[in-house]
Motif scaffolding. Sequence first.
Motif, short mmCIF file in Angstrom:
data_model
loop_
_atom_site.label_atom_id
_atom_site.label_comp_id
_atom_site.label_asym_id
_atom_site.label_seq_id
_atom_site.Cartn_x
_atom_site.Cartn_y
_atom_site.Cartn_z
N ARG A 170 -1.60 16.94 19.80
CA ARG A 170 -3.05 16.97 19.64
C ARG A 170 -3.49 18.28 18.99
NH1 ARG A 170 -7.92 18.01 22.41
NH2 ARG A 170 -9.44 16.37 22.00
N ARG A 175 -5.63 10.90 16.91
CA ARG A 175 -5.77 9.59 17.55
C ARG A 175 -4.44 9.13 18.14
NH1 ARG A 175 -9.44 5.28 14.78
NH2 ARG A 175 -9.67 4.76 16.96
N ARG A 176 -3.35 9.41 17.45
CA ARG A 176 -2.04 9.00 17.96
C ARG A 176 -1.69 9.77 19.23
NH1 ARG A 176 3.54 9.95 14.85
NH2 ARG A 176 3.18 11.98 15.77
N ASP A 207 -3.88 11.05 21.36
CA ASP A 207 -4.77 10.61 22.42
C ASP A 207 -4.40 9.22 22.93
OD1 ASP A 207 -6.18 12.93 22.44
OD2 ASP A 207 -7.82 12.18 21.18
N SER A 208 -3.88 8.37 22.07
CA SER A 208 -3.55 7.01 22.50
C SER A 208 -2.28 6.96 23.34
CB SER A 208 -3.40 6.09 21.30
OG SER A 208 -2.24 6.43 20.55
#
Length: 74
Positions: free
Chosen positions: A20, A68-69, A71-72
């Motif tokens: 992140r 986004r990756r 966080d997912s």
Amino acid sequence: MTSGSPDRSPRRSPEQDRARLVGLFVLGVAVVLLLSSVTWFSSDQAGVGIAQLLCGLVVAGVGAFLVRRADSRG
């Protein structure tokens, strides 16, 4: 609060935190590229300014994907 109260936020692993942070760093680089491209237009070098804008947009897309990756996965 007691020390044994449940924490409702999901825990991230150090790898997710690092991913992140890398994504946020890349987004920061994209912001600098996009904002500084104005200087090329003001110095009558529009071609360089357009190239820097395009590069900034690509870098912003990569940074958004990385954030986004990360966080997912959490």
